[in-house]
Design a protein around this motif. Structure first.
Motif, PDB file in Angstrom:
ATOM      1  N   LYS A  63      -7.673 -37.786  -9.145  1.00  0.00           N
ATOM      2  CA  LYS A  63      -7.453 -38.802  -7.843  1.00  0.00           C
ATOM      3  C   LYS A  63      -5.933 -38.639  -7.563  1.00  0.00           C
ATOM      4  O   LYS A  63      -5.554 -38.260  -6.468  1.00  0.00           O
ATOM      5  CB  LYS A  63      -7.794 -40.220  -8.300  1.00  0.00           C
ATOM      6  CG  LYS A  63      -7.641 -41.049  -7.091  1.00  0.00           C
ATOM      7  CD  LYS A  63      -8.370 -42.288  -7.165  1.00  0.00           C
ATOM      8  CE  LYS A  63      -8.007 -43.334  -6.049  1.00  0.00           C
ATOM      9  NZ  LYS A  63      -8.197 -44.823  -6.635  1.00  0.00           N
ATOM     10  N   TYR A  64      -4.959 -38.744  -8.647  1.00  0.00           N
ATOM     11  CA  TYR A  64      -3.557 -38.994  -8.134  1.00  0.00           C
ATOM     12  C   TYR A  64      -2.974 -37.568  -8.505  1.00  0.00           C
ATOM     13  O   TYR A  64      -1.788 -37.221  -7.574  1.00  0.00           O
ATOM     14  CB  TYR A  64      -2.903 -40.045  -9.149  1.00  0.00           C
ATOM     15  CG  TYR A  64      -3.558 -41.339  -8.888  1.00  0.00           C
ATOM     16  CD1 TYR A  64      -4.222 -41.841  -9.759  1.00  0.00           C
ATOM     17  CD2 TYR A  64      -3.187 -41.964  -7.757  1.00  0.00           C
ATOM     18  CE1 TYR A  64      -4.735 -43.175  -9.504  1.00  0.00           C
ATOM     19  CE2 TYR A  64      -3.740 -43.310  -7.549  1.00  0.00           C
ATOM     20  CZ  TYR A  64      -4.424 -43.867  -8.448  1.00  0.00           C
ATOM     21  OH  TYR A  64      -4.810 -45.000  -8.258  1.00  0.00           O
ATOM     22  N   LEU A  65      -3.369 -36.659  -9.064  1.00  0.00           N
ATOM     23  CA  LEU A  65      -2.541 -35.292  -9.279  1.00  0.00           C
ATOM     24  C   LEU A  65      -3.417 -34.062  -8.994  1.00  0.00           C
ATOM     25  O   LEU A  65      -3.194 -33.071  -9.147  1.00  0.00           O
ATOM     26  CB  LEU A  65      -2.068 -35.050 -10.841  1.00  0.00           C
ATOM     27  CG  LEU A  65      -1.148 -36.193 -11.339  1.00  0.00           C
ATOM     28  CD1 LEU A  65      -0.961 -35.886 -12.798  1.00  0.00           C
ATOM     29  CD2 LEU A  65       0.091 -35.893 -10.508  1.00  0.00           C
ATOM     30  N   GLY A  66      -4.526 -34.505  -8.247  1.00  0.00           N
ATOM     31  CA  GLY A  66      -5.384 -33.433  -7.639  1.00  0.00           C
ATOM     32  C   GLY A  66      -4.707 -32.472  -7.058  1.00  0.00           C
ATOM     33  O   GLY A  66      -4.924 -31.176  -6.819  1.00  0.00           O
ATOM     34  N   TRP A  67      -3.632 -32.782  -6.114  1.00  0.00           N
ATOM     35  CA  TRP A  67      -2.755 -31.946  -5.381  1.00  0.00           C
ATOM     36  C   TRP A  67      -2.421 -30.755  -6.183  1.00  0.00           C
ATOM     37  O   TRP A  67      -2.125 -29.673  -5.518  1.00  0.00           O
ATOM     38  CB  TRP A  67      -1.931 -32.626  -4.487  1.00  0.00           C
ATOM     39  CG  TRP A  67      -0.849 -33.326  -5.225  1.00  0.00           C
ATOM     40  CD1 TRP A  67      -1.014 -34.502  -5.545  1.00  0.00           C
ATOM     41  CD2 TRP A  67       0.123 -32.816  -5.968  1.00  0.00           C
ATOM     42  NE1 TRP A  67      -0.096 -35.055  -6.500  1.00  0.00           N
ATOM     43  CE2 TRP A  67       0.589 -34.013  -6.748  1.00  0.00           C
ATOM     44  CE3 TRP A  67       1.046 -31.890  -5.914  1.00  0.00           C
ATOM     45  CZ2 TRP A  67       2.056 -33.893  -7.498  1.00  0.00           C
ATOM     46  CZ3 TRP A  67       2.149 -31.642  -6.696  1.00  0.00           C
ATOM     47  CH2 TRP A  67       2.689 -32.766  -7.270  1.00  0.00           C
ATOM     48  N   THR A  68      -2.142 -30.777  -7.384  1.00  0.00           N
ATOM     49  CA  THR A  68      -1.623 -29.803  -8.035  1.00  0.00           C
ATOM     50  C   THR A  68      -2.621 -28.372  -8.433  1.00  0.00           C
ATOM     51  O   THR A  68      -2.133 -27.460  -8.701  1.00  0.00           O
ATOM     52  CB  THR A  68      -0.880 -30.027  -9.588  1.00  0.00           C
ATOM     53  OG1 THR A  68      -2.009 -30.798 -10.200  1.00  0.00           O
ATOM     54  CG2 THR A  68      -0.062 -31.129  -9.370  1.00  0.00           C
ATOM     55  N   GLY A  69      -3.825 -28.971  -8.100  1.00  0.00           N
ATOM     56  CA  GLY A  69      -4.890 -27.874  -8.200  1.00  0.00           C
ATOM     57  C   GLY A  69      -5.267 -27.863  -9.906  1.00  0.00           C
ATOM     58  O   GLY A  69      -6.123 -26.868 -10.264  1.00  0.00           O
ATOM     59  N   LEU A  70      -4.695 -28.650 -10.669  1.00  0.00           N
ATOM     60  CA  LEU A  70      -4.916 -28.559 -12.112  1.00  0.00           C
ATOM     61  C   LEU A  70      -6.089 -29.422 -12.558  1.00  0.00           C
ATOM     62  O   LEU A  70      -6.479 -29.356 -13.641  1.00  0.00           O
ATOM     63  CB  LEU A  70      -3.504 -28.679 -12.765  1.00  0.00           C
ATOM     64  CG  LEU A  70      -2.506 -27.787 -12.620  1.00  0.00           C
ATOM     65  CD1 LEU A  70      -1.349 -28.502 -13.474  1.00  0.00           C
ATOM     66  CD2 LEU A  70      -2.840 -26.680 -13.583  1.00  0.00           C
TER      67      LEU A  70
END
Lengths: 348, 252, 294
Positions: free
Chosen positions: A180-187
């Motif tokens: 949810k919170y770090l999904g933007w990294t693609g990891l």
């Protein structure tokens, strides 16, 4: 004549008469004891034999390494001849059609190990700094004992705990939060299983932490006290003293202990096998299942039916063997350079 | 029971370091001979050459003749037999830590394969009496460990251990230097009583001790035997100026 | 005038910053320690909780029941581990102690000693699964069946480096004057090493062996394709044999709750054994190996 000489003369004269002896002399011209000892040989032969027996046992250590290397190299010839070095860089693990590409396993081993290091190293350093420089004396023994205990827990027990405690926590709480919170990294994309690269990385971190920590402690303790005092005398705070007086001097050894931790992580089998997901795929997401070199060996070795399959697996084993030997040798050299060959700790 | 020791042109090295130069000396039997000299003069090295202990040090080398009785001890290939005939007591008492008092004294016998129980018991009692330790330990022979005794007692235990194998020569390397004055006095009494039975060579940095116990004294300086004579002569009218300087305390 | 005031204000701010950094570092170090200790307590606590309820007499005396039936135990695995470890110890301990004697008594300071020591340390770092594969290739392939023998050999050669290093460490602690005393009495070298040096260092050497024993007792990977495991009682060393860590692994990855329960109990037994060994080693090390030797 000088004074001291006169005094000595008197002393020498005073002991003129010998007092009576206690006991009696051990009998005639040659007592039985004397006779026995004189006639006894000098056990030269026995000493030589003993020496060689001990030396052979010491040599067995070389023999063991040589034996392992020999077995691995001869039994992987089939695979080496067919695939060459490309073996480690191609994908596709297909026993039925005899196509073997070990890249997914190499990738999995590297990613999980480095993830483990990433988590473990800062924590291990923190623990080492605390125990060496900050800890109140009374707590030092029990706390270092606890870290030693952590090092002694078998891999399979870690794995057991990981399956039933760590994985549910990941699946239900941590993974969704990361997505949810770090999904933007693609990891952190893709379906959430709980098992996967992240789980493997975390359990590896827990497992290699004690060894990095205790070696770092050894290295830090070998920095002479005078270094610390010199920095303090210049008006440094305690943290500044630790940073410049201890860590800076010990950094080679600390690098060594980190590399040793890496070596342990690369070869770790059981716990990783139980939580990595066992799927020979490569994905950018840390939440995706993966596979490691040690895991594929653990899972598929006893089922390898034909020679080529076995040979491919043994080639993976050979690579694991060579890499861990090099990494460990490098690490030991670095640690030794700082501690100057002080006896290794008795812990695992 | 003791034998004479004749040393001819003894030279010793530690690696490249030439520590003993052409030492020649005749040590009479059944007597006590003291060796004195400042630190590092080679007296300890000399004594360790007498039972072939010197060669255990890495890089150590010996040349020359050492006759104990009639045998040249360096003519044998192995030093082990030599060391069974010559007892040694070291500067720091070194009883075997895990063994009882009895086992310590008997170790020279038992660990050399001597199996006769009765004779071993007798030897243990005899040597403990000779070293004036018997009355203090006779009830605890097998119960107390060698290491549980006091420093002076431990040294007497080591003397007993050396005596139990019925040696011909007893070498003592500063045996009382680690002990308190009372223990030192006891050890000196011991030497005085033992010297009529054994040939004793005692290294000491304490000149008064040499004067008290020894018939003959040798003075070592920088690896050379400067003078060897009757103790009274050495201390009252030494031939060499260096000896006189040392005795009178001009250097120490 | 104002310049001086600014400078002293700057100095005060700088020292505040440094003090803050100091506190932050201390906090981070303490936090790391807590984060590290927490999993240990969590694991052991959870083990205790899950495993203790399954630990009954049946666990230690009965083999597992067929799937579907509750109860049963891991007696076959415990016994099998005992067999395999006995074989391993009979290889690892004598060879290891002898190698340690060589290092401490015969090759001190020499190049060959350093080489042996270094190789032993490196060997300690080889993944245990690689050991298993090598022994598989050596023994199992030839014999065409799994056996406790091959498992024992694999664990045995894993014990050698650990036992070697601990034996050497303990022997080096024996004061040299004790060796000189033995030499001075004309005791032969082999007798002196065994009856004096080794005997003096024995408590430490034994605990070193225990440490190596405990370490291999928990190893699973080398047994995967050597001893292989067995559902039933087997004490024939030439046949596949069950082992405690192996069984724990198999049960843990199985889908049956009952087997999971047994896995927890087995893990508790294993970790208790290891806890006792590590504690004993610590105790001996702290008390001093050499009672009374100064």
């Amino acid at each position: 004549m000088n004074q001291p000489l006169e005094g000595l003369r008197e002393v020498a004269a005073a002991r003129a008469v010998a007092p009576q002896l206690h006991g009696h002399a051990a009998g005639g011209p040659q007592s039985p004891i004397r006779k026995f000892l004189v006639e006894r040989g000098n056990s030269h032969l026995a000493d030589r034999a003993f020496f060689w027996l001990m030396a052979i046992c010491a040599g067995s250590i070389f023999a063991i390494v040589g034996f392992i290397f020999y077995q691995l190299i001869t039994r992987s010839q089939l695979s080496i001849h067919k695939f060459g070095v490309k073996f480690f860089f191609q994908t596709g693990w297909d026993p039925v059609n005899e196509h073997f590409g070990a890249w997914p396993f190499v990738y999995g081993t590297l990613v999980s190990s480095f993830l483990g290091l990433l988590i473990a190293v800062p924590l291990a350093l923190g623990v080492a700094v605390f125990l060496t420089e900050m800890c109140p004396r009374r707590l030092r023994q029990p706390l270092s004992f606890l870290t030693e205990l952590l090092a002694a827990i078998p891999s399979v027990v870690y794995g057991l705990w990981a399956i039933f405690v760590l994985v549910p926590i990941l699946r239900n709480d941590l993974d969704p939060a990361l997505q949810k919170y770090l999904g933007w990294t693609g990891l952190f994309s893709g379906p959430i299983f709980g098992v996967g690269m992240l789980a493997a990385g975390i359990i590896l971190a827990i497992m290699i932490l004690p060894i990095i920590s205790s070696l770092t402690r050894d290295v830090m303790m070998s920095v002479p006290q005078s270094q610390r005092e010199a920095v303090l005398a210049l008006g440094a705070t305690r943290w500044e003293m630790i940073r410049t007086g201890v860590l800076r001097n010990a950094r080679i050894g600390i690098v060594g202990s980190v590399i040793l931790g890496l070596g342990r992580a690369l070869g770790e089998t059981m716990a990783v096998t139980m939580v990595i997901g066992n799927r020979p795929e490569i994905s950018r997401s840390l939440l995706a299942p993966g596979y490691s070199m040690a895991s594929v060996l653990a899972n598929e070795f006893s089922e390898a039916s034909d020679d080529m399959y076995l040979s491919a697996l043994i080639e993976i084993g050979l690579a694991l063997f060579l890499v861990t030997i090099i990494v460990n040798a490098l690490a030991r050299l670095l640690v030794w350079a700082v501690t100057r060959g002080a006896p290794a700790r008795v812990s695992a | 029971m003791g034998v004479a020791i004749q040393v001819r042109d003894l030279n010793a090295w530690y690696g490249d370091n030439h520590t003993l130069h052409d030492v020649t000396i005749n040590i009479p039997p059944n007597s006590a001979t003291a060796l004195i000299g400042p630190s590092g003069c080679g007296k300890s090295t000399f004594v360790r050459c007498l039972n072939r202990m010197h060669e255990t040090a890495p890089g150590a080398r010996v040349e020359g003749t050492v006759l104990v009785g009639e045998d040249d001890i360096y003519a044998f290939a192995s030093p082990v037999g030599v060391r069974r005939r010559i007892g040694m007591v070291f500067q720091k008492p070194n009883p075997f830590p895990t063994m009882s008092i009895y086992d310590n004294v008997a170790s020279g016998l038992k660990l050399n394969g001597f199996r006769n129980r009765k004779l071993t018991d007798e030897a243990v009692e005899r040597s403990l009496r000779q070293s004036a330790l018997w009355d203090e330990v006779k009830d605890d022979l097998k119960k107390k460990s060698g290491a549980s005794l006091s420093g002076g007692q431990q040294q007497r235990l080591c003397i007993a251990r050396a005596l139990a194998v019925d040696p011909e020569v007893l070498l003592m390397d500063e045996p009382a230097s680690a002990l308190d004055p009372i223990s030192t006095a006891k050890i000196e009494d011991l030497i005085f009583q033992l010297k009529s039975e054994y040939t004793i060579v005692i290294v000491t940095h304490n000149m008064q001790q040499a004067a008290r116990v020894a018939e003959n004294t040798g003075f070592f300086l920088m690896g050379n035997l400067v003078e060897f004579d009757a103790t009274t002569k050495i201390f009252t009218n030494p031939r060499d100026k260096r000896t006189e300087d040392y005795i009178t305390g001009r250097f120490g | 005038m104002s310049g001086r005031r600014t400078a002293s204000r700057a100095m005060r701010m700088n020292s505040h910053f440094r003090a803050a950094a100091n506190h932050l570092a201390t906090g981070a170090a303490i936090a790391s320690t807590v984060i590290v200790i927490a999993p240990l307590l969590a694991i052991f606590g959870y083990l205790l909780y899950k495993g203790a309820s399954s630990l009954n007499w049946a666990f230690f005396t009965q083999p597992p029941k067929p799937i579907g039936e509750t109860g049963g135990g891991m007696a076959n695995a415990i016994a099998g581990s005992g067999l395999i470890l006995a074989i391993a110890s009979s290889i690892g301990i004598p060879v290891g102690i002898s190698a340690g004697i060589y290092l401490a008594e015969f090759s001190r300071g020499r190049m060959i000693g350093h080489a042996v020591r270094f190789t032993a340390d490196v060997l300690n770092g080889v993944p245990s699964i690689v050991m298993g594969i090598s022994v598989y290739a050596l023994i199992v392939l030839k014999q065409k069946h799994f056996s406790a023998w091959s498992g024992g050999v694999a664990l045995g050669i894993m014990m050698v480096p650990t036992v070697t290093r601990t034996t050497e460490e303990m022997l080096l602690m024996v004061p040299n004057v004790v060796r000189e005393a033995a030499l001075g009495l004309g005791i032969s070298r082999w007798r002196s090493v065994l009856s004096v040096s080794l005997r003096t260092a024995l408590p430490g050497v034994i605990t070193g062996c225990m440490l190596a024993f405990a370490r291999v007792a928990g190893e699973t990977a080398p047994l995967l394709f050597t001893a292989f495991g067995n559902e039933f009682w087997n004490m024939n060393p030439a046949q596949p044999t069950a082992a405690l860590p192996l069984q724990i692994f198999n049960y843990a990855i199985s889908p049956y709750d009952d087997w999971h329960r047994l896995a927890w109990a087995g893990a508790l037994v294993l970790i208790t054994l290891i806890l006792i060994s590590v504690s004993l080693v610590r105790y001996v090390a702290n008390r001093g190996v050499l009672k009374g030797a100064s």
